[in-house]
Design a protein around this motif. Structure first.
Motif, PDB file in Angstrom:
ATOM      1  N   TYR A  33       0.862  -1.186   0.000  1.00 31.55           N
ATOM      2  CA  TYR A  33       0.000   0.000   0.000  1.00 31.55           C
ATOM      3  C   TYR A  33       0.901   1.239   0.000  1.00 31.55           C
ATOM      4  O   TYR A  33       1.047   1.925   1.007  1.00 31.55           O
ATOM      5  CB  TYR A  33      -0.918  -0.012   1.224  1.00 31.55           C
ATOM      6  N   TRP A  72      -4.464  -8.073   1.588  1.00 36.22           N
ATOM      7  CA  TRP A  72      -4.984  -7.354   2.749  1.00 36.22           C
ATOM      8  C   TRP A  72      -5.964  -8.176   3.588  1.00 36.22           C
ATOM      9  O   TRP A  72      -5.911  -8.152   4.823  1.00 36.22           O
ATOM     10  CB  TRP A  72      -5.645  -6.059   2.309  1.00 36.22           C
ATOM     11  N   THR A  90      -3.576   0.200   9.182  1.00 37.87           N
ATOM     12  CA  THR A  90      -4.982  -0.110   9.360  1.00 37.87           C
ATOM     13  C   THR A  90      -5.772   1.146   9.703  1.00 37.87           C
ATOM     14  O   THR A  90      -5.477   1.808  10.698  1.00 37.87           O
ATOM     15  CB  THR A  90      -5.166  -1.137  10.493  1.00 37.87           C
ATOM     16  N   THR A 136     -13.277   0.618  -6.419  1.00 41.23           N
ATOM     17  CA  THR A 136     -12.663   0.563  -5.097  1.00 41.23           C
ATOM     18  C   THR A 136     -11.787  -0.680  -4.998  1.00 41.23           C
ATOM     19  O   THR A 136     -11.665  -1.445  -5.949  1.00 41.23           O
ATOM     20  CB  THR A 136     -13.746   0.521  -3.995  1.00 41.23           C
ATOM     21  N   TYR A 137     -11.222  -0.863  -3.807  1.00 39.45           N
ATOM     22  CA  TYR A 137     -10.346  -2.002  -3.532  1.00 39.45           C
ATOM     23  C   TYR A 137     -11.036  -2.910  -2.523  1.00 39.45           C
ATOM     24  O   TYR A 137     -11.444  -2.467  -1.451  1.00 39.45           O
ATOM     25  CB  TYR A 137      -9.011  -1.469  -3.007  1.00 39.45           C
ATOM     26  N   ASP A 140     -11.083  -2.962   1.542  1.00 36.96           N
ATOM     27  CA  ASP A 140     -10.392  -1.758   2.006  1.00 36.96           C
ATOM     28  C   ASP A 140     -11.376  -0.867   2.758  1.00 36.96           C
ATOM     29  O   ASP A 140     -12.588  -0.911   2.532  1.00 36.96           O
ATOM     30  CB  ASP A 140      -9.811  -1.018   0.792  1.00 36.96           C
ATOM     31  N   ASP A 159      -5.891  -2.719  -6.122  1.00 39.08           N
ATOM     32  CA  ASP A 159      -6.230  -1.331  -6.437  1.00 39.08           C
ATOM     33  C   ASP A 159      -5.615  -0.863  -7.745  1.00 39.08           C
ATOM     34  O   ASP A 159      -6.142   0.028  -8.419  1.00 39.08           O
ATOM     35  CB  ASP A 159      -5.784  -0.412  -5.288  1.00 39.08           C
ATOM     36  N   THR A 176      -9.727   6.114  -3.716  1.00 36.42           N
ATOM     37  CA  THR A 176      -8.591   5.484  -3.049  1.00 36.42           C
ATOM     38  C   THR A 176      -7.854   6.536  -2.230  1.00 36.42           C
ATOM     39  O   THR A 176      -8.213   7.714  -2.231  1.00 36.42           O
ATOM     40  CB  THR A 176      -7.640   4.841  -4.080  1.00 36.42           C
TER      41      THR A 176
END
Length: 242
Positions: A33, A72, A90, A136-137, A140, A159, A176
């Protein structure tokens, strides 16, 4: 019969304490990330703003750690379920509050919408996004936030897939983290094809630790992190990645 050493007798008498000490080192899980957690695809070495802060934090706190990168969903689940395990970076949300013990914040994270560079729609507010499909991811915090608030999301497993989906018009916009989005666009050579639209939220990201980790260790980590903020260590780490 071999005689027991003093330590051996102590371990038999206080067996729980001896086994607890053996599991004292921490496993720290993360994902790729950037620029907060950066996993080198060639050798799997992990760096980034949050990573460097976590390493220095643990060194000062006297903790022995191993940092490992996973997708993730797996990294998050391990932090939640595995003993002596923490996960970063996080996002701390109300839904996650009771799932972990928290160390931080490590970093602030601006959430942005991105659009195709030739998109002329004048959209400047979160409310205006309800009629559009947003990339989106999966799993997440951004995806969970938008989905729970009634937005039409199309989550990707990675992502980095979203800029291509955006250009192919499979999604209308992409949501994001600002720095992550810019990093992905630069990495994919798409900075001229996709543009940041506007910020719609700011969050803080933490090291989230398993609930069974001793609270004294958590308190010590937070104390050390506060000292790093005061003595300029955190700022120096952030500047390395700008």
């Amino acid at each position: 019969m071999r005689k027991l050493t003093v330590m051996g007798f102590f371990c038999l008498f206080f067996m729980g304490s001896c086994f607890a000490a053996q599991g004292n080192s921490l496993v720290i899980t993360t994902e790729n990330y950037p620029p907060f957690n950066i996993v080198d695809p060639k050798n799997q070495e992990i760096s980034g703003i949050s990573t460097d802060k976590v390493r220095e934090l643990m060194r000062r706190a006297g903790e022995t750690i191993t940092i490992k990168a996973y997708p993730w969903s797996r990294a998050f689940k391990m932090g939640q379920e595995d003993l002596d395990t923490c996960v970063y970076s996080t996002t701390r949300t109300a839904e996650r509050e009771a799932l972990f013990k928290w160390v931080g914040p490590l970093v602030k994270n601006n959430w942005y919408f991105f659009a195709r560079a030739d998109d002329e729609r004048q959209i400047k507010s979160l409310e205006s996004m309800h009629s559009y499909v947003v990339g989106t991811y999966h799993d997440d915090a951004v995806e969970k936030y938008l989905a729970s608030n009634g937005f039409k999301t199309d989550p990707a497993n990675y992502d980095g897939e979203n800029p291509k989906k955006l250009i192919a018009k499979r999604i209308d916009f992409w949501a994001t983290g600002e720095l992550l989005g810019l990093y992905i666009l630069k990495e994919q050579g798409m900075t001229q094809s996709v543009k940041p639209l506007f910020k719609f939220n700011q969050t803080e990201m933490y090291l989230a630790c398993n609930l069974k980790i001793d609270q004294k260790r958590i308190d010590n980590m937070n104390k050390v992190l506060q000292a790093m903020e005061k003595d300029g260590t955190n700022l120096a780490i952030e500047r390395k990645y700008k």
